[in-house]
Design a protein around this motif. Structure first.
Motif, short mmCIF file in Angstrom:
data_model
loop_
_atom_site.label_atom_id
_atom_site.label_comp_id
_atom_site.label_asym_id
_atom_site.label_seq_id
_atom_site.Cartn_x
_atom_site.Cartn_y
_atom_site.Cartn_z
N LYS A 127 0.78 -1.18 -0.11
CA LYS A 127 -0.21 0.13 0.22
C LYS A 127 0.66 1.14 -0.11
O LYS A 127 0.82 2.50 -0.63
CB LYS A 127 -0.87 0.15 1.36
N LEU A 128 1.99 1.16 0.98
CA LEU A 128 2.32 2.33 0.70
C LEU A 128 3.24 2.88 -0.45
O LEU A 128 3.39 3.93 -0.42
CB LEU A 128 3.89 1.97 1.92
N THR A 129 3.86 1.66 -1.31
CA THR A 129 4.37 2.04 -2.40
C THR A 129 3.55 1.87 -3.22
O THR A 129 3.86 2.48 -4.21
CB THR A 129 5.76 0.45 -2.28
N GLY A 130 2.52 1.73 -3.49
CA GLY A 130 1.64 1.62 -4.58
C GLY A 130 2.10 0.03 -5.62
O GLY A 130 1.25 0.01 -6.30
N ASP A 131 2.44 -0.48 -4.62
CA ASP A 131 3.07 -2.08 -5.53
C ASP A 131 1.76 -3.10 -5.07
O ASP A 131 1.59 -3.69 -4.29
CB ASP A 131 3.80 -2.46 -4.91
N LYS A 132 0.42 -3.21 -6.23
CA LYS A 132 -0.41 -4.19 -6.32
C LYS A 132 0.02 -5.51 -5.92
O LYS A 132 -0.64 -6.44 -5.36
CB LYS A 132 -1.43 -3.42 -6.61
N SER A 133 0.87 -5.62 -6.74
CA SER A 133 1.22 -7.12 -6.53
C SER A 133 1.39 -7.91 -4.86
O SER A 133 1.38 -8.25 -4.19
CB SER A 133 2.53 -7.34 -7.42
N THR A 134 2.92 -6.93 -4.23
CA THR A 134 2.67 -7.18 -2.84
C THR A 134 2.20 -7.01 -2.16
O THR A 134 1.85 -7.82 -0.89
CB THR A 134 3.96 -5.93 -2.37
N GLU A 135 0.91 -5.54 -2.98
CA GLU A 135 -0.50 -5.41 -1.25
C GLU A 135 -0.80 -7.07 -1.87
O GLU A 135 -1.70 -7.60 -0.50
CB GLU A 135 -1.06 -4.26 -1.57
N ASN A 136 -1.41 -7.54 -2.52
CA ASN A 136 -2.39 -8.42 -2.94
C ASN A 136 -1.06 -10.60 -2.12
O ASN A 136 -2.24 -11.02 -2.02
CB ASN A 136 -2.61 -8.89 -4.04
N GLU A 137 -0.01 -10.39 -2.23
CA GLU A 137 1.09 -11.08 -1.94
C GLU A 137 0.38 -11.25 -0.30
O GLU A 137 0.59 -12.32 0.47
CB GLU A 137 2.16 -10.95 -2.26
N GLY A 138 0.33 -9.99 0.42
CA GLY A 138 0.46 -9.58 2.27
C GLY A 138 -1.52 -10.89 2.29
O GLY A 138 -1.05 -11.18 2.80
N LYS A 139 -2.36 -9.90 1.57
CA LYS A 139 -3.50 -10.54 1.61
C LYS A 139 -3.40 -11.93 1.34
O LYS A 139 -4.34 -12.47 2.62
CB LYS A 139 -4.36 -9.76 0.95
N PHE A 140 -2.88 -12.76 0.24
CA PHE A 140 -2.52 -14.00 0.47
C PHE A 140 -1.98 -14.70 1.79
O PHE A 140 -2.82 -15.70 2.14
CB PHE A 140 -1.89 -14.52 -0.75
N ASP A 141 -1.05 -14.25 2.04
CA ASP A 141 -0.37 -14.19 3.31
C ASP A 141 -0.86 -14.75 4.47
O ASP A 141 -1.18 -15.78 4.87
CB ASP A 141 1.15 -14.10 3.43
#
Length: 57
Positions: free
Chosen positions: A24-38
């Motif tokens: 969210k901080l960096t605007g990287d949706k891929s990392t954000e979605n990985e976090g939600k998946f984890d």
């Protein structure tokens, strides 16, 4: 549920929250979605352990 499993699930959940926040901080949706998946994966493992414990008793 063993203490080791609880700790592992908690670590996975916290790691997921950190990834989501970083995304969210960096605007990287891929990392954000990985976090939600984890986080979701951690919740499912936790639920599975609770079901196993219920059948043991």
């Amino acid at each position: 549920m063993g203490a080791e499993d609880k700790a592992s699930n908690k670590i996975d959940n916290l790691g997921g929250k950190a990834k989501e926040g970083l995304g969210k901080l960096t605007g990287d949706k891929s990392t954000e979605n990985e976090g939600k998946f984890d986080q979701a994966k951690s919740s499912l493992k936790d639920a599975g352990e609770k079901i196993k414990d219920a059948f043991k008793n």
